[in-house]
Design an enzyme around this catalytic site. Structure first.
Site, mmCIF file in Angstrom:
data_model
loop_
_atom_site.group_PDB
_atom_site.id
_atom_site.type_symbol
_atom_site.label_atom_id
_atom_site.label_comp_id
_atom_site.label_asym_id
_atom_site.label_seq_id
_atom_site.Cartn_x
_atom_site.Cartn_y
_atom_site.Cartn_z
ATOM 1 N N ASN A 1 0.447 -1.182 0.044
ATOM 2 C CA ASN A 1 0.152 0.008 0.221
ATOM 3 C C ASN A 1 1.476 1.041 0.427
ATOM 4 O O ASN A 1 1.735 1.693 0.895
ATOM 5 C CB ASN A 1 -0.741 -0.208 0.747
ATOM 6 C CG ASN A 1 -1.510 0.686 1.023
ATOM 7 O OD1 ASN A 1 -1.679 1.991 0.605
ATOM 8 N ND2 ASN A 1 -1.869 1.958 2.579
ATOM 9 N N LYS B 1 -0.070 4.537 0.574
ATOM 10 C CA LYS B 1 -0.409 5.949 -0.039
ATOM 11 C C LYS B 1 -0.756 6.659 -0.146
ATOM 12 O O LYS B 1 -0.355 6.344 -1.721
ATOM 13 C CB LYS B 1 -0.166 5.698 2.226
ATOM 14 C CG LYS B 1 0.479 4.713 2.741
ATOM 15 C CD LYS B 1 0.221 4.797 4.103
ATOM 16 C CE LYS B 1 -0.011 3.239 4.820
ATOM 17 N NZ LYS B 1 0.301 3.835 6.647
ATOM 18 N N HIS C 1 -9.597 1.009 5.168
ATOM 19 C CA HIS C 1 -8.044 1.384 6.031
ATOM 20 C C HIS C 1 -8.174 2.173 6.684
ATOM 21 O O HIS C 1 -9.219 3.422 6.843
ATOM 22 C CB HIS C 1 -7.199 1.977 4.155
ATOM 23 C CG HIS C 1 -5.766 1.361 5.033
ATOM 24 N ND1 HIS C 1 -5.269 2.648 6.185
ATOM 25 C CD2 HIS C 1 -4.403 0.664 4.742
ATOM 26 C CE1 HIS C 1 -3.627 2.123 6.049
ATOM 27 N NE2 HIS C 1 -3.764 0.654 5.333
ATOM 28 N N GLU D 1 -6.931 4.175 7.991
ATOM 29 C CA GLU D 1 -5.817 5.518 7.495
ATOM 30 C C GLU D 1 -8.188 6.180 7.613
ATOM 31 O O GLU D 1 -7.708 7.740 7.068
ATOM 32 C CB GLU D 1 -5.381 6.272 7.151
ATOM 33 C CG GLU D 1 -3.678 6.286 7.332
ATOM 34 C CD GLU D 1 -2.203 5.024 6.751
ATOM 35 O OE1 GLU D 1 -2.761 5.029 5.626
ATOM 36 O OE2 GLU D 1 -1.918 5.264 7.251
ATOM 37 N N GLU E 1 -5.489 -5.285 10.461
ATOM 38 C CA GLU E 1 -3.935 -4.204 11.161
ATOM 39 C C GLU E 1 -4.302 -3.407 12.245
ATOM 40 O O GLU E 1 -5.550 -2.351 11.991
ATOM 41 C CB GLU E 1 -4.494 -3.076 9.471
ATOM 42 C CG GLU E 1 -4.288 -4.035 8.266
ATOM 43 C CD GLU E 1 -3.588 -2.952 7.574
ATOM 44 O OE1 GLU E 1 -2.475 -3.249 6.964
ATOM 45 O OE2 GLU E 1 -4.296 -2.003 7.140
ATOM 46 N N GLY F 1 2.848 1.814 10.557
ATOM 47 C CA GLY F 1 3.125 2.436 10.493
ATOM 48 C C GLY F 1 3.985 3.499 11.615
ATOM 49 O O GLY F 1 5.069 4.473 11.730
ATOM 50 N N SER G 1 3.391 -2.667 9.955
ATOM 51 C CA SER G 1 5.105 -2.140 10.564
ATOM 52 C C SER G 1 6.077 -3.770 10.114
ATOM 53 O O SER G 1 6.898 -4.621 10.514
ATOM 54 C CB SER G 1 5.676 -2.048 11.737
ATOM 55 O OG SER G 1 5.266 -0.733 11.530
HETATM 56 C C1 PEP Z 1 -0.226 0.033 5.969
HETATM 57 O O1 PEP Z 1 -0.130 1.221 5.308
HETATM 58 O O2 PEP Z 1 -1.868 -1.104 5.595
HETATM 59 C C2 PEP Z 1 0.417 -0.438 6.386
HETATM 60 C C3 PEP Z 1 0.412 -1.616 6.876
HETATM 61 O O3 PEP Z 1 1.577 0.669 7.004
HETATM 62 P P1 PEP Z 1 2.992 -0.047 7.211
HETATM 63 O O4 PEP Z 1 3.485 -1.349 6.961
HETATM 64 O O5 PEP Z 1 3.472 1.196 7.313
HETATM 65 O O6 PEP Z 1 2.591 -0.106 8.697
#
Ligand code: PEP
Length: 255
Positions: A13, A15, A99, A101, A171, A177, A217
């Site tokens: 992803n 973003k 998601h 965000e 998630e 992040g 992460s």
């Molecule tokens: C994500 O964007 O769904 C995500 C898990 O980001 P990151 O791997 O940077 O934590």
């Protein structure tokens, strides 16, 4: 179908990162390395404005290309939004829905999720439905309750025959992040409770077709360990999907 027969799914992803030139370079590099990619599914979720170019470059490879969000109506006065059918028209074959965000920065409510998933499926897109608890919810022992609520809203219009086209990503919001990964026990427990809910809702045969990914992460040095968890069918990767040097070792977690 069991974990050993579900195809591992590694998704990136982006973003709101990269630019057009770097996006195309990354797609070319990953495409070149994937070959026929037969034993795993790999996809990128890209800024919508780059979808047409990125999917043109990905063409002829097994690489999937998706949008990061969509709206559930097909047309109308929804300034700034994109219909699922529009993503499809410019080459996307999949989309993220829910998601963290979108939920926490843009305050998308649970009530939209079922309609978004239905619109994506009806427009011939393969959705990844993202769910996960905040740190406060985990500390308050509410993780299972939150996951159940998010699943219930998302699956409002889902039938057993949709299952093979739908993926879930667990998630935890506090792991996205932040550099903090959920422990093996936390991931295993959440994934088991999601699968149990899916079996109750769709029946065992349909539920077993569905993959449940972990995201939060994921990095080259923890991908193998996460993929070794029995209930993890794949990974949704944010930051580490922005560069070939970090994403390729995640795709090749078992090599
Ligand atoms: C994500 O964007 O769904 C995500 C898990 O980001 P990151 O791997 O940077 O934590």
């Amino acid at each position: 179908m069991t974990r050993s027969t579900r195809k591992p799914y590694i998704a990136g992803n982006w973003k709101m990162n990269l630019d057009r030139a770097r996006s195309l370079d990354l797609i070319k590099t990953v495409k070149g390395r994937l070959g026929d990619g037969g034993d795993r599914e790999v996809a990128f979720f890209v800024p919508s404005i780059y979808l047409a170019d990125v999917s043109a470059v990905a063409q002829g490879s097994p690489l999937g290309v998706g949008g990061q969000n969509c709206w559930f109506e097909a047309n109308g006065a929804f300034t700034g939004e994109l219909a699922a059918r529009m993503l499809r028209e410019v080459g996307a074959d999949r989309v993220l829905v829910g998601h963290s965000e979108r939920r926490h920065v843009f305050h998308e409510p649970d009530e939209w999720m079922g309609r978004k998933l239905r619109a994506a499926l009806d427009s011939d897109l393969l959705p990844i439905y993202c769910i996960g608890e905040t740190l406060d919810e985990r500390k308050g022992n509410k993780t299972e309750r939150v996951l159940k609520r998010q699943l219930e809203s998302g699956f409002e219009k889902i039938r057993a025959e949709d299952a093979h086209r739908l993926t879930i990503a667990y998630e935890p919001v506090w792991a996205i992040g932040t550099g903090e990964t959920a422990t093996i026990e936390q991931v295993g427990q959440a994934h088991r409770s999601i699968r149990k809910w899916l079996v109750q809702r769709l029946g065992e045969d349909a539920a077993n077709l569905m993959r449940i990914l972990y995201g939060g992460s994921v990095k080259p040095d923890n991908a193998k360990e996460l993929m070794a968890i029995d209930s993890v069918d794949g990974l949704l990767v944010g930051g580490a999907s922005l560069q070939a040097e970090t994403f390729l070792p995640i795709i090749e977690y078992d090599r």
